[in-house]
Design an enzyme around this catalytic site. Structure first.
Site, PDB file in Angstrom:
ATOM      1  N   GLY A  24       0.837  -1.196   0.000  1.00 34.59           N
ATOM      2  CA  GLY A  24       0.000   0.000   0.000  1.00 34.59           C
ATOM      3  C   GLY A  24       0.870   1.242   0.000  1.00 34.59           C
ATOM      4  O   GLY A  24       2.004   1.207   0.474  1.00 34.59           O
ATOM      5  N   HIS A  75      -4.720   1.781   7.538  1.00 35.98           N
ATOM      6  CA  HIS A  75      -3.317   2.234   7.676  1.00 35.98           C
ATOM      7  C   HIS A  75      -3.030   3.342   6.649  1.00 35.98           C
ATOM      8  O   HIS A  75      -2.482   4.395   7.001  1.00 35.98           O
ATOM      9  CB  HIS A  75      -2.385   1.034   7.457  1.00 35.98           C
ATOM     10  CG  HIS A  75      -0.926   1.382   7.369  1.00 35.98           C
ATOM     11  ND1 HIS A  75       0.017   0.908   8.243  1.00 35.98           N
ATOM     12  CD2 HIS A  75      -0.232   2.166   6.483  1.00 35.98           C
ATOM     13  CE1 HIS A  75       1.214   1.384   7.916  1.00 35.98           C
ATOM     14  NE2 HIS A  75       1.096   2.146   6.845  1.00 35.98           N
ATOM     15  N   GLU A  76      -3.422   3.109   5.406  1.00 38.53           N
ATOM     16  CA  GLU A  76      -3.146   4.105   4.356  1.00 38.53           C
ATOM     17  C   GLU A  76      -3.953   5.377   4.600  1.00 38.53           C
ATOM     18  O   GLU A  76      -3.463   6.489   4.362  1.00 38.53           O
ATOM     19  CB  GLU A  76      -3.466   3.535   2.970  1.00 38.53           C
ATOM     20  CG  GLU A  76      -2.667   2.304   2.573  1.00 38.53           C
ATOM     21  CD  GLU A  76      -1.167   2.454   2.756  1.00 38.53           C
ATOM     22  OE1 GLU A  76      -0.652   3.575   2.630  1.00 38.53           O
ATOM     23  OE2 GLU A  76      -0.510   1.443   3.052  1.00 38.53           O
ATOM     24  N   GLN A 134       3.267   9.907   0.852  1.00 35.90           N
ATOM     25  CA  GLN A 134       4.542   9.193   1.028  1.00 35.90           C
ATOM     26  C   GLN A 134       5.508   9.453  -0.123  1.00 35.90           C
ATOM     27  O   GLN A 134       6.701   9.175  -0.012  1.00 35.90           O
ATOM     28  CB  GLN A 134       4.305   7.682   1.167  1.00 35.90           C
ATOM     29  CG  GLN A 134       3.635   7.305   2.490  1.00 35.90           C
ATOM     30  CD  GLN A 134       3.405   5.813   2.576  1.00 35.90           C
ATOM     31  OE1 GLN A 134       2.445   5.302   2.036  1.00 35.90           O
ATOM     32  NE2 GLN A 134       4.302   5.104   3.240  1.00 35.90           N
ATOM     33  N   HIS A 137      -2.375   7.893   6.807  1.00 37.32           N
ATOM     34  CA  HIS A 137      -1.370   8.758   6.169  1.00 37.32           C
ATOM     35  C   HIS A 137      -1.994  10.071   5.693  1.00 37.32           C
ATOM     36  O   HIS A 137      -1.337  11.106   5.688  1.00 37.32           O
ATOM     37  CB  HIS A 137      -0.740   8.050   4.960  1.00 37.32           C
ATOM     38  CG  HIS A 137       0.330   7.065   5.309  1.00 37.32           C
ATOM     39  ND1 HIS A 137       1.515   7.434   5.906  1.00 37.32           N
ATOM     40  CD2 HIS A 137       0.404   5.722   5.139  1.00 37.32           C
ATOM     41  CE1 HIS A 137       2.266   6.353   6.091  1.00 37.32           C
ATOM     42  NE2 HIS A 137       1.620   5.303   5.636  1.00 37.32           N
ATOM     43  N   CYS A 179       5.575  -0.238   7.321  1.00 37.57           N
ATOM     44  CA  CYS A 179       5.282   0.945   6.503  1.00 37.57           C
ATOM     45  C   CYS A 179       6.535   1.313   5.706  1.00 37.57           C
ATOM     46  O   CYS A 179       7.635   1.312   6.253  1.00 37.57           O
ATOM     47  CB  CYS A 179       4.892   2.103   7.418  1.00 37.57           C
ATOM     48  SG  CYS A 179       4.522   3.620   6.534  1.00 37.57           S
ATOM     49  N   LEU A 180       6.346   1.644   4.435  1.00 33.64           N
ATOM     50  CA  LEU A 180       7.498   2.000   3.598  1.00 33.64           C
ATOM     51  C   LEU A 180       8.188   3.275   4.098  1.00 33.64           C
ATOM     52  O   LEU A 180       9.347   3.507   3.785  1.00 33.64           O
ATOM     53  CB  LEU A 180       7.060   2.171   2.142  1.00 33.64           C
ATOM     54  CG  LEU A 180       6.567   0.878   1.467  1.00 33.64           C
ATOM     55  CD1 LEU A 180       6.042   1.180   0.069  1.00 33.64           C
ATOM     56  CD2 LEU A 180       7.665  -0.170   1.407  1.00 33.64           C
TER      57      LEU A 180
HETATM   58 ZN    ZN Z   1       2.400   3.366   5.714  1.00 37.73          ZN
END
Ligand code: ZN
Length: 178
Positions: free
Chosen positions: A46, A141-142, A51, A145, A99-100
């Site tokens: 995701g 989660h996304e 991000q 952000h 998470c990236l």
């Molecule tokens: Zn994330």
């Protein structure tokens, strides 16, 4: 298509509140394509636009789950523009999230187990769906952000400090190795 650089903690831009998409044009479709390419290359399941430094309410998700256990991952790209959550369940589900933007760090986070989601596609069409399991967790989660919230913000302060310290240590080690 282009792979975009992914912002990592403690980049202050990750705390930005993203703005709703109002124009559904070619530029939006290009952003979505680039986000998919960036997510697959990372690799991740995701990615939120912020991000990659774009403060718009745009998410891409692909759980890439295999059809059978130990099978090849199957791509199932999903696009969520201006997503909303309706009717989150009281029942919670716990996942070991990563998470990236917090590379190689994982922690258990509890979130509503089932949700009803509403979102738009890149042409502005509206969609609704009941979700559970990893998709429900990943979408929540996304969506965090978009409000400038990271999964580590759901942890206790002590646990969050531990994760960030470990990340810093690993970055230093990588620096030495390179
Ligand atoms: Zn994330």
């Amino acid at each position: 298509m282009a792979i975009l650089p992914i912002l990592e903690v403690p980049d202050p831009r990750l705390k930005t509140i993203s703005q709703p998409v109002t124009v559904f044009d070619a530029e939006l479709k290009q952003l979505v394509e680039d986000m998919f390419e960036t997510m697959y290359a990372a690799p991740g399941i995701g990615l939120a636009a912020i991000q990659v430094g774009v403060p718009k309410r745009v998410l891409v998700i692909d759980l890439q789950e295999p059809e059978e256990e130990d099978g090849e991952p199957v791509r199932d790209p999903r696009i969520f523009i201006n997503p909303e959550i309706l009717d989150p369940s009281e029942e919670l589900a716990s996942y070991n999230e990563g998470c990236l933007s917090v590379p190689d760090q994982f922690a258990e986070v509890e979130r509503p187990a089932t949700i009803h989601a509403r979102w738009q596609d890149t042409d502005g069409g509206t969609h609704e769906e009941d979700m559970d399991g990893l998709l429900a967790t990943c979408l929540q989660h996304e969506m965090d952000h978009l409000e400038g919230i990271l999964f580590i913000d759901h942890l206790s302060r002590l646990k969050r400090q531990m994760v960030l310290k470990k990340l810093q240590k690993e970055r230093k080690l990588k620096g030495v190795a390179a």
